[in-house]
Design a protein around this motif. Structure first.
Motif, PDB file in Angstrom:
ATOM      1  N   VAL B  54      18.931  19.172 -14.815  1.00 52.14           N
ATOM      2  CA  VAL B  54      18.150  19.327 -13.588  1.00 52.14           C
ATOM      3  C   VAL B  54      17.535  20.722 -13.548  1.00 52.14           C
ATOM      4  CG1 VAL B  54      18.237  19.407 -11.053  1.00 52.14           C
ATOM      5  CG2 VAL B  54      19.566  17.689 -12.303  1.00 52.14           C
ATOM      6  N   GLY B  55      16.275  20.788 -13.117  1.00 49.79           N
ATOM      7  CA  GLY B  55      15.613  22.077 -12.947  1.00 49.79           C
ATOM      8  C   GLY B  55      14.826  22.104 -11.653  1.00 49.79           C
ATOM      9  N   GLY B  56      14.404  23.305 -11.248  1.00 50.49           N
ATOM     10  CA  GLY B  56      13.554  23.434 -10.067  1.00 50.49           C
ATOM     11  C   GLY B  56      14.296  23.632  -8.768  1.00 50.49           C
ATOM     12  N   GLY B  57      15.618  23.606  -8.785  1.00 48.23           N
ATOM     13  CA  GLY B  57      16.383  23.788  -7.559  1.00 48.23           C
ATOM     14  C   GLY B  57      16.531  25.263  -7.215  1.00 48.23           C
ATOM     15  N   SER B  58      17.124  25.538  -6.048  1.00 50.17           N
ATOM     16  CA  SER B  58      17.356  26.932  -5.670  1.00 50.17           C
ATOM     17  C   SER B  58      18.712  27.069  -4.997  1.00 50.17           C
ATOM     18  CB  SER B  58      16.320  27.459  -4.686  1.00 50.17           C
ATOM     19  OG  SER B  58      15.251  26.643  -4.490  1.00 50.17           O
ATOM     20  N   LYS B  67      19.356  24.778   0.641  1.00 45.03           N
ATOM     21  CA  LYS B  67      18.561  24.350  -0.508  1.00 45.03           C
ATOM     22  C   LYS B  67      19.421  23.479  -1.418  1.00 45.03           C
ATOM     23  CE  LYS B  67      14.947  26.704   0.734  1.00 45.03           C
ATOM     24  NZ  LYS B  67      13.755  25.998   1.250  1.00 45.03           N
ATOM     25  N   VAL B 102      15.579  15.786 -14.688  1.00 48.20           N
ATOM     26  CA  VAL B 102      15.105  15.671 -13.308  1.00 48.20           C
ATOM     27  C   VAL B 102      14.556  17.031 -12.862  1.00 48.20           C
ATOM     28  CG1 VAL B 102      15.684  15.049 -10.943  1.00 48.20           C
ATOM     29  CG2 VAL B 102      16.896  13.957 -12.842  1.00 48.20           C
ATOM     30  N   GLN B 103      13.319  17.032 -12.412  1.00 48.92           N
ATOM     31  CA  GLN B 103      12.696  18.259 -11.899  1.00 48.92           C
ATOM     32  C   GLN B 103      12.589  18.154 -10.384  1.00 48.92           C
ATOM     33  OE1 GLN B 103      11.859  20.930 -13.675  1.00 48.92           O
ATOM     34  NE2 GLN B 103      10.883  22.091 -12.039  1.00 48.92           N
ATOM     35  N   ILE B 104      13.211  19.094  -9.690  1.00 49.18           N
ATOM     36  CA  ILE B 104      13.056  19.163  -8.236  1.00 49.18           C
ATOM     37  C   ILE B 104      11.720  19.848  -7.986  1.00 49.18           C
ATOM     38  CG2 ILE B 104      14.004  20.097  -6.096  1.00 49.18           C
ATOM     39  CD1 ILE B 104      16.769  19.979  -7.416  1.00 49.18           C
ATOM     40  N   ALA B 105      10.710  19.059  -7.644  1.00 46.80           N
ATOM     41  CA  ALA B 105       9.344  19.585  -7.569  1.00 46.80           C
ATOM     42  C   ALA B 105       9.033  20.190  -6.206  1.00 46.80           C
ATOM     43  CB  ALA B 105       8.348  18.479  -7.894  1.00 46.80           C
ATOM     44  N   ARG B 106       9.490  19.533  -5.139  1.00 43.23           N
ATOM     45  CA  ARG B 106       9.096  19.987  -3.804  1.00 43.23           C
ATOM     46  C   ARG B 106      10.163  19.600  -2.796  1.00 43.23           C
ATOM     47  NH1 ARG B 106       5.644  17.077   0.079  1.00 43.23           N
ATOM     48  NH2 ARG B 106       5.571  15.441  -1.487  1.00 43.23           N
ATOM     49  N   LEU B 107      10.592  20.586  -2.017  1.00 45.64           N
ATOM     50  CA  LEU B 107      11.547  20.340  -0.928  1.00 45.64           C
ATOM     51  C   LEU B 107      10.883  20.827   0.353  1.00 45.64           C
ATOM     52  CD1 LEU B 107      14.384  19.471  -0.014  1.00 45.64           C
ATOM     53  CD2 LEU B 107      15.151  21.810  -0.449  1.00 45.64           C
ATOM     54  N   GLU B 121      10.654  15.689  -3.258  1.00 39.83           N
ATOM     55  CA  GLU B 121       9.925  15.085  -4.369  1.00 39.83           C
ATOM     56  C   GLU B 121      10.565  15.544  -5.669  1.00 39.83           C
ATOM     57  OE1 GLU B 121       5.831  16.240  -4.796  1.00 39.83           O
ATOM     58  OE2 GLU B 121       5.703  15.351  -6.792  1.00 39.83           O
TER      59      GLU B 121
END
Lengths: 116, 183
Positions: B54-58, B67, B102-107, B121
């Motif tokens: 998984v990437g893109g998280g914070s 988050k 899985v890419q966390i694109a938009r929260l 997204e």
């Protein structure tokens, strides 16, 4: 996408967020050009056919004596499917606020550093 | 009452109330258990092993909003895979016959309101490790609304909405992957 290599990307198009009236798409495109990409910006309907990726963003602003950008999210997407290849994010509350160009630079530097 | 006590006691009470409000208002990270769907799964079960990335998280800042951290989301996905039996074995950032990125694109999170609707997204990609063939790739967009009845404190309400959006996201993706016949 974890492990995605963005180094092959050359031509990028930054799609203006419809609600954005502050020209953030231009800031992102300008910064990408400084970083060595060929970036242009505009409306979604004018997306060129020959680009390697589309860049989208969401900005959030707050008021604290003056208006400031509190959060910026940026995504790099495949042009055909709009699937997100990479994303970057910055959240800065009032006491640690930065100017929009600085926020853009921060997000893009982090985004491309994670996907060299 | 002495003049000193006239100011000290109300001042102390005020300080205690402000402290309590501050502590009650600090954001906490989304929880793995809350993001893992609790549902009756109907998926095609696969004998192979999958590695989850998984990437893109914070990370969550106490003074910000809840988050989704990469590791927590990955573990929730792993839990869903284990509960559903989608794959016989799953690892986070490990090895396997298949790879799930899985890419966390938009929260998208609101800042004010009596009810909070959070939109998440992500982009999911399932590939076969032996030849890097992409078996399935799709953006998944989900949302969840938490109301005042779910939590009175705003930061808690936001965390619940964020966890709900993540839970729905994992549910949607696993269900879709579970509908395809992998080779």
């Amino acid at each position: 996408m974890p492990g995605t290599d963005l180094s092959s990307l050359k031509k990028l198009y930054v799609v203006r967020l419809p609600a954005d009236q502050r020209g953030v798409e231009r800031l992102i495109a300008d910064r990408l050009n400084v970083m060595g990409y060929q970036a242009t910006a505009g409306e979604a309907v004018n997306t060129p056919a020959d680009i390697d990726a589309v860049v989208t963003y969401q900005d959030k602003w707050m008021w604290d004596i003056t208006m400031y950008m509190i959060e910026l999210n940026v995504q790099v997407r495949q042009p055909k499917t709009q699937a997100a290849l990479a994303s970057g994010h910055s959240l800065r509350t009032s006491l640690v606020r930065k100017s929009p160009p600085e926020m853009v630079a921060e997000v893009l530097t982090d985004l491309f550093k994670k996907h060299p | 009452m002495s003049a000193r006590n006239q100011f000290c006691i109300p001042g102390l009470v005020t300080a205690l109330v402000v402290t309590a409000l501050c502590l009650g208002g600090c954001a906490t990270a989304t929880q793995t258990a809350a993001m893992a769907p609790k549902t009756e799964w109907h998926v095609n079960k696969n004998a192979g092993a999958v590695t989850i990335h998984v990437g893109g998280g914070s990370e969550t800042s106490a003074m910000g909003a809840s988050k989704i951290a990469d590791e927590d989301f990955a573990k929730a996905i792993q839990q869903a895979i284990a509960d559903s039996g989608l794959f016989a074995k799953s690892e986070v950032n490990g090895s396997g016959d298949y790879r799930l990125d899985v890419q966390i694109a938009r929260l998208q999170q609101p800042m004010f309101g009596a009810s909070f609707t959070v939109v998440l997204e992500t982009t999911w990609r399932l590939s076969r490790q032996s030849d890097n063939a992409i078996l399935w790739e799709k953006p998944v967009v989900t949302n969840f609304t938490a109301n005042m009845s779910d939590a009175f404190v705003g930061v808690t309400r936001l965390r619940l909405a964020t966890e709900g959006a993540a839970r729905n996201n994992i549910n949607d993706a696993i269900t879709q992957i579970g509908a395809i016949a992998l080779k």
